[in-house]
Design an enzyme around this catalytic site. Sequence first.
Site, PDB file in Angstrom:
ATOM      1  N   HIS A 181      30.713  83.240  34.939  1.00 26.87           N
ATOM      2  CA  HIS A 181      29.532  82.491  34.518  1.00 26.87           C
ATOM      3  C   HIS A 181      29.866  81.003  34.520  1.00 26.87           C
ATOM      4  O   HIS A 181      30.927  80.607  34.020  1.00 26.87           O
ATOM      5  CB  HIS A 181      29.085  82.940  33.119  1.00 26.87           C
ATOM      6  CG  HIS A 181      27.828  82.272  32.686  1.00 26.87           C
ATOM      7  ND1 HIS A 181      26.598  82.595  33.219  1.00 26.87           N
ATOM      8  CD2 HIS A 181      27.603  81.268  31.808  1.00 26.87           C
ATOM      9  CE1 HIS A 181      25.680  81.821  32.674  1.00 26.87           C
ATOM     10  NE2 HIS A 181      26.257  81.005  31.811  1.00 26.87           N
ATOM     11  N   ASN A 192      32.458  89.512  34.925  1.00 30.11           N
ATOM     12  CA  ASN A 192      31.466  88.572  35.459  1.00 30.11           C
ATOM     13  C   ASN A 192      32.026  87.166  35.382  1.00 30.11           C
ATOM     14  O   ASN A 192      32.826  86.867  34.486  1.00 30.11           O
ATOM     15  CB  ASN A 192      30.172  88.635  34.644  1.00 30.11           C
ATOM     16  CG  ASN A 192      29.099  87.698  35.175  1.00 30.11           C
ATOM     17  OD1 ASN A 192      28.879  87.607  36.385  1.00 30.11           O
ATOM     18  ND2 ASN A 192      28.422  86.994  34.288  1.00 30.11           N
ATOM     19  N   SER A 232      33.594  80.566  32.889  1.00 33.22           N
ATOM     20  CA  SER A 232      34.209  81.638  32.098  1.00 33.22           C
ATOM     21  C   SER A 232      34.181  82.932  32.894  1.00 33.22           C
ATOM     22  O   SER A 232      33.193  83.229  33.572  1.00 33.22           O
ATOM     23  CB  SER A 232      33.418  81.888  30.808  1.00 33.22           C
ATOM     24  OG  SER A 232      33.216  80.695  30.082  1.00 33.22           O
ATOM     25  N   ASP A 273      25.562  87.623  29.352  1.00 32.10           N
ATOM     26  CA  ASP A 273      26.629  86.594  29.294  1.00 32.10           C
ATOM     27  C   ASP A 273      27.319  86.568  27.928  1.00 32.10           C
ATOM     28  O   ASP A 273      27.618  85.490  27.392  1.00 32.10           O
ATOM     29  CB  ASP A 273      26.050  85.201  29.621  1.00 32.10           C
ATOM     30  CG  ASP A 273      25.419  85.149  31.002  1.00 32.10           C
ATOM     31  OD1 ASP A 273      25.903  85.866  31.899  1.00 32.10           O
ATOM     32  OD2 ASP A 273      24.453  84.387  31.181  1.00 32.10           O
TER      33      ASP A 273
HETATM   34  C1  GAR Z   1      28.487  80.819  40.880  1.00 29.66           C
HETATM   35  O1  GAR Z   1      28.483  79.497  40.429  1.00 29.66           O
HETATM   36  C2  GAR Z   1      28.462  81.780  39.715  1.00 29.66           C
HETATM   37  O2  GAR Z   1      29.204  81.339  38.610  1.00 29.66           O
HETATM   38  C3  GAR Z   1      27.002  81.808  39.399  1.00 29.66           C
HETATM   39  O3  GAR Z   1      26.363  81.846  40.636  1.00 29.66           O
HETATM   40  C4  GAR Z   1      27.173  81.157  41.607  1.00 29.66           C
HETATM   41  C5  GAR Z   1      27.384  82.081  42.773  1.00 29.66           C
HETATM   42  O4  GAR Z   1      28.021  81.424  43.837  1.00 29.66           O
HETATM   43  N1  GAR Z   1      26.682  82.951  38.581  1.00 29.66           N
HETATM   44  C6  GAR Z   1      25.727  82.956  37.670  1.00 29.66           C
HETATM   45  O5  GAR Z   1      25.025  81.982  37.429  1.00 29.66           O
HETATM   46  C7  GAR Z   1      25.575  84.257  36.935  1.00 29.66           C
HETATM   47  N2  GAR Z   1      24.679  84.128  35.845  1.00 29.66           N
HETATM   48  P1  GAR Z   1      28.742  82.250  44.976  1.00 29.66           P
HETATM   49  O6  GAR Z   1      27.716  83.253  45.525  1.00 29.66           O
HETATM   50  O7  GAR Z   1      29.094  81.215  45.999  1.00 29.66           O
HETATM   51  O8  GAR Z   1      29.923  82.928  44.390  1.00 29.66           O
END
Ligand code: GAR
Length: 197
Positions: free
Chosen positions: A111, A109, A138, A147
């Site tokens: 985060h 994942n 991370s 997480d």
């Molecule tokens: C990213 O910033 C990712 O790190 C976050 O959602 C966004 C997705 O963007 N993930 C979380 O918050 C997970 N808990 P994307 O769809 O453009 O990759």
Amino acid sequence: MIQRVAIFISGGGSNMVSLVQDMLSGGHPATPVLVLANDADAGGLKKAADMGVATAVVDHRPFKGDRPAFEAALQLELDKVQPDILCLAGFMRVLTEGFVAPWEGRMLNIHPSLLPKYKGLQTHARALEAGETEHGCSVHLVTPALDDGPILGQARVPVLADDTPDTLAARVLEQEHRLYPAALRRFAAGDRTRFDL
Ligand code: GAR
């Protein structure tokens, strides 16, 4: 052996795009076999299809109140393509131990925080609120606790005096697009040592 990778998304899928582009760039130990979204409107689905990657949708809404049934439907889609590695890339549904346990050690994942700081949501606003001078992202192995799994890699950015949650998020996202492909490359090649970008 080339590792088969499935990617779960919920939205725009920019991290998914960075993973797929890297895997398709040649000399990579992994290949993308599926991009799955929990929402048919997820913008990443078209981006995946345009890159020639198979897509699937398992809408969580009809499963309201029955998470195990939703997760069984997810697993069914995975069974069709037999991935070795599962990457969560902005997948905004919590997965229970029933789904996670069989994937433990093979599910990654990304985060948007320097874990173990700021698990959960609103990470950028919370980092600003706390007066952090440094923030980042991370990539970690997924365990049943949210997480919380072993960290594979991190990338850092400075927090600037005039940052808003949006400007900070944009600076972190740029690093996410470097970090996740680097982490997947290493992981698929069998390297589990922690690194910093
Ligand atoms: C990213 O910033 C990712 O790190 C976050 O959602 C966004 C997705 O963007 N993930 C979380 O918050 C997970 N808990 P994307 O769809 O453009 O990759």
